[in-house]
Design an enzyme around this catalytic site. Structure first.
Site, PDB file in Angstrom:
ATOM      1  N   ASP A 120       0.882  -1.158   0.000  1.00  0.00           N
ATOM      2  CA  ASP A 120       0.000   0.000   0.000  1.00  0.00           C
ATOM      3  C   ASP A 120       0.930   1.221   0.000  1.00  0.00           C
ATOM      4  OD1 ASP A 120      -2.381   1.582   0.460  1.00  0.00           O
ATOM      5  OD2 ASP A 120      -1.714   1.785   2.531  1.00  0.00           O
ATOM      6  N   LEU A 121       0.415   2.367  -0.398  1.00  0.00           N
ATOM      7  CA  LEU A 121       1.275   3.559  -0.496  1.00  0.00           C
ATOM      8  C   LEU A 121       1.087   4.489   0.709  1.00  0.00           C
ATOM      9  CD1 LEU A 121       3.197   5.364  -2.197  1.00  0.00           C
ATOM     10  CD2 LEU A 121       1.175   6.281  -3.335  1.00  0.00           C
ATOM     11  N   ASP A 122      -0.120   5.061   0.815  1.00  0.00           N
ATOM     12  CA  ASP A 122      -0.398   6.045   1.857  1.00  0.00           C
ATOM     13  C   ASP A 122      -0.347   5.393   3.229  1.00  0.00           C
ATOM     14  OD1 ASP A 122      -1.144   8.359   0.116  1.00  0.00           O
ATOM     15  OD2 ASP A 122      -2.681   6.980  -0.560  1.00  0.00           O
ATOM     16  N   THR A 181       0.905  10.566   3.543  1.00  0.00           N
ATOM     17  CA  THR A 181       0.095  11.553   2.824  1.00  0.00           C
ATOM     18  C   THR A 181      -1.152  11.934   3.613  1.00  0.00           C
ATOM     19  OG1 THR A 181      -0.818   9.669   1.681  1.00  0.00           O
ATOM     20  CG2 THR A 181       0.758  11.010   0.447  1.00  0.00           C
ATOM     21  N   LYS A 217      -8.678   6.680   6.190  1.00  0.00           N
ATOM     22  CA  LYS A 217      -7.489   5.933   5.776  1.00  0.00           C
ATOM     23  C   LYS A 217      -7.864   4.693   4.972  1.00  0.00           C
ATOM     24  CE  LYS A 217      -4.129   7.632   9.015  1.00  0.00           C
ATOM     25  NZ  LYS A 217      -3.337   7.398  10.223  1.00  0.00           N
ATOM     26  N   GLY A 218      -7.275   4.577   3.796  1.00  0.00           N
ATOM     27  CA  GLY A 218      -7.517   3.416   2.944  1.00  0.00           C
ATOM     28  C   GLY A 218      -8.837   3.463   2.187  1.00  0.00           C
ATOM     29  N   ARG A 254     -11.674   8.138  -2.578  1.00  0.00           N
ATOM     30  CA  ARG A 254     -11.957   9.584  -2.509  1.00  0.00           C
ATOM     31  C   ARG A 254     -13.453   9.863  -2.322  1.00  0.00           C
ATOM     32  NH1 ARG A 254      -9.820  12.565  -7.604  1.00  0.00           N
ATOM     33  NH2 ARG A 254      -8.020  11.316  -6.990  1.00  0.00           N
ATOM     34  N   SER A 306      -2.558   0.338  -4.346  1.00  0.00           N
ATOM     35  CA  SER A 306      -3.086   1.514  -3.645  1.00  0.00           C
ATOM     36  C   SER A 306      -4.426   1.952  -4.216  1.00  0.00           C
ATOM     37  CB  SER A 306      -2.083   2.672  -3.792  1.00  0.00           C
ATOM     38  OG  SER A 306      -2.672   3.899  -3.411  1.00  0.00           O
ATOM     39  N   ALA A 307      -5.297   2.476  -3.351  1.00  0.00           N
ATOM     40  CA  ALA A 307      -6.593   3.003  -3.796  1.00  0.00           C
ATOM     41  C   ALA A 307      -6.451   4.377  -4.440  1.00  0.00           C
ATOM     42  CB  ALA A 307      -7.538   3.110  -2.597  1.00  0.00           C
ATOM     43  N   SER A 308      -5.281   4.980  -4.305  1.00  0.00           N
ATOM     44  CA  SER A 308      -5.119   6.376  -4.739  1.00  0.00           C
ATOM     45  C   SER A 308      -4.982   6.528  -6.245  1.00  0.00           C
ATOM     46  CB  SER A 308      -3.885   6.978  -4.068  1.00  0.00           C
ATOM     47  OG  SER A 308      -3.647   8.268  -4.602  1.00  0.00           O
ATOM     48  N   LYS A 351     -10.870  -1.687  -1.407  1.00  0.00           N
ATOM     49  CA  LYS A 351     -10.559  -2.533  -0.261  1.00  0.00           C
ATOM     50  C   LYS A 351     -11.721  -2.384   0.733  1.00  0.00           C
ATOM     51  CE  LYS A 351      -5.694  -1.243  -0.872  1.00  0.00           C
ATOM     52  NZ  LYS A 351      -4.559  -0.480  -0.351  1.00  0.00           N
ATOM     53  N   GLU A 405       0.240  -3.209   4.785  1.00  0.00           N
ATOM     54  CA  GLU A 405      -0.952  -2.354   4.863  1.00  0.00           C
ATOM     55  C   GLU A 405      -1.076  -1.625   6.203  1.00  0.00           C
ATOM     56  OE1 GLU A 405      -3.669  -0.942   3.931  1.00  0.00           O
ATOM     57  OE2 GLU A 405      -3.818  -1.598   1.871  1.00  0.00           O
ATOM     58  N   ASP A 406      -1.537  -0.386   6.162  1.00  0.00           N
ATOM     59  CA  ASP A 406      -1.756   0.370   7.410  1.00  0.00           C
ATOM     60  C   ASP A 406      -3.239   0.523   7.737  1.00  0.00           C
ATOM     61  OD1 ASP A 406      -2.226   2.250   5.285  1.00  0.00           O
ATOM     62  OD2 ASP A 406      -2.180   3.828   6.807  1.00  0.00           O
TER      63      ASP A 406
HETATM   64  C1  G6P Z   1      -5.523   5.947  -0.011  1.00  0.00           C
HETATM   65  C2  G6P Z   1      -5.647   6.810   1.230  1.00  0.00           C
HETATM   66  C3  G6P Z   1      -7.041   7.379   1.358  1.00  0.00           C
HETATM   67  C4  G6P Z   1      -7.450   8.074   0.073  1.00  0.00           C
HETATM   68  C5  G6P Z   1      -7.373   7.110  -1.108  1.00  0.00           C
HETATM   69  C6  G6P Z   1      -7.729   7.762  -2.429  1.00  0.00           C
HETATM   70  O1  G6P Z   1      -6.190   4.754   0.210  1.00  0.00           O
HETATM   71  O2  G6P Z   1      -5.332   6.075   2.409  1.00  0.00           O
HETATM   72  O3  G6P Z   1      -7.075   8.275   2.440  1.00  0.00           O
HETATM   73  O4  G6P Z   1      -8.753   8.598   0.175  1.00  0.00           O
HETATM   74  O5  G6P Z   1      -6.043   6.585  -1.178  1.00  0.00           O
HETATM   75  O6  G6P Z   1      -6.744   8.691  -2.756  1.00  0.00           O
HETATM   76  P1  G6P Z   1      -6.834   9.731  -3.951  1.00  0.00           P
HETATM   77  O7  G6P Z   1      -5.409  10.237  -4.055  1.00  0.00           O
HETATM   78  O8  G6P Z   1      -7.244   8.974  -5.183  1.00  0.00           O
HETATM   79  O9  G6P Z   1      -7.799  10.784  -3.579  1.00  0.00           O
HETATM   80 MG    MG Z   2      -2.799   3.148   3.508  1.00  0.00          MG
END
Ligand code: G6P
Ligand code: MG
Length: 217
Positions: free
Chosen positions: A10-12, A18, A46-47, A50, A115-117, A146, A170-171
């Site tokens: 996972d990234l964040d 972040t 977290k996780g 958006r 990552s979900a980001s 997730k 994972e956090d």
């Molecule tokens: C990660 C973070 C979340 C964030 C998600 C989406 O999972 O832990 O806090 O909402 O990514 O990130 P984004 O950069 O796409 O808004």
């Molecule tokens: Mg995370």
């Protein structure tokens, strides 16, 4: 379980913090909508994707909006968030993360991001870590959030390994659940109270090395 051949990160909250930038951007949005958004509230995001994050924030503020308005606000928050991540420097990589990634690579362990980001590529580029990952599965490549295992299963597939040959880092609780649902081992990064379902829980990647990873075999 098979022999460990790959690690999925996972990234964040695992490679970089972040959450503090997400918090500033969400708090500013809440302020514009006329309510307070605390650091404790931020823990719930977290996780979480958006849009789900925005829904939680609106629920906290007791605000109801149209889908169109929600899309506009999510975009606005993201633009604000991006002003922070575009200024990130490699010194913001969390302690031990880069050394561990390089050790894994030297030992022939495959590495992917899960990552979900949707900002993951931007962040990895800013941190100059992109080249260490053989596969990058981010929020632009998945449809299920997730605790659905999709992001990690796609990572394993891209690396050409079986799920039971992977260890996930994972956090977030939902992330640990995603790993286990995908039949993968999981190292929790953070508090055992929250991440107790993981095989082991550590404070951060500075507490990991190849030898400790192999103990999970
Ligand atoms: C990660 C973070 C979340 C964030 C998600 C989406 O999972 O832990 O806090 O909402 O990514 O990130 P984004 O950069 O796409 O808004
Ligand atoms: Mg995370």
């Amino acid at each position: 379980m098979g022999q460990i051949k790959a690690c999925l990160f996972d990234l964040d909250g695992v490679i970089v913090d972040t959450a503090k930038y997400h918090y500033i951007a969400w708090r500013e949005l809440a302020a514009e909508l006329g309510f307070e958004f605390t650091e404790e509230d931020n823990e719930r995001l977290k996780g979480v994707s958006r849009m789900t994050s925005l829904n939680i924030l609106l629920e906290i503020g007791g605000v109801t909006l149209s889908d169109e308005e929600k899309l506009r606000l999510a975009e606005k928050k993201n633009e604000n968030y991006r002003t922070f991540i575009l200024k990130m420097q490699p010194d913001e990589i969390l302690p031990g993360a880069e050394a561990f990634l390089k050790e894994l690579k030297a030992q022939g362990i495959k590495i992917a991001l899960g990552s979900a980001s949707k900002n993951a590529m931007t962040i990895l580029d800013r941190l100059q870590l992109t080249d260490l990952f053989e596969a990058i599965i981010d929020g632009t490549k998945v449809t299920e959030a997730k605790p659905d295992p999709e992001v990690f299963l796609k990572g394993a597939e891209a690396l050409g390994v079986n799920p039971d040959e992977c260890v996930v880092f994972e956090d977030a609780e939902a992330g640990v659940e995603a790993a286990l649902a995908g039949n993968m081992r999981c190292v929790g990064i953070g508090s055992p109270d929250v991440l107790g379902k993981a095989n082991i829980v550590v404070d951060g990647l500075h507490q990991m090395n190849y030898e400790k990873l192999m103990e999970l075999n």
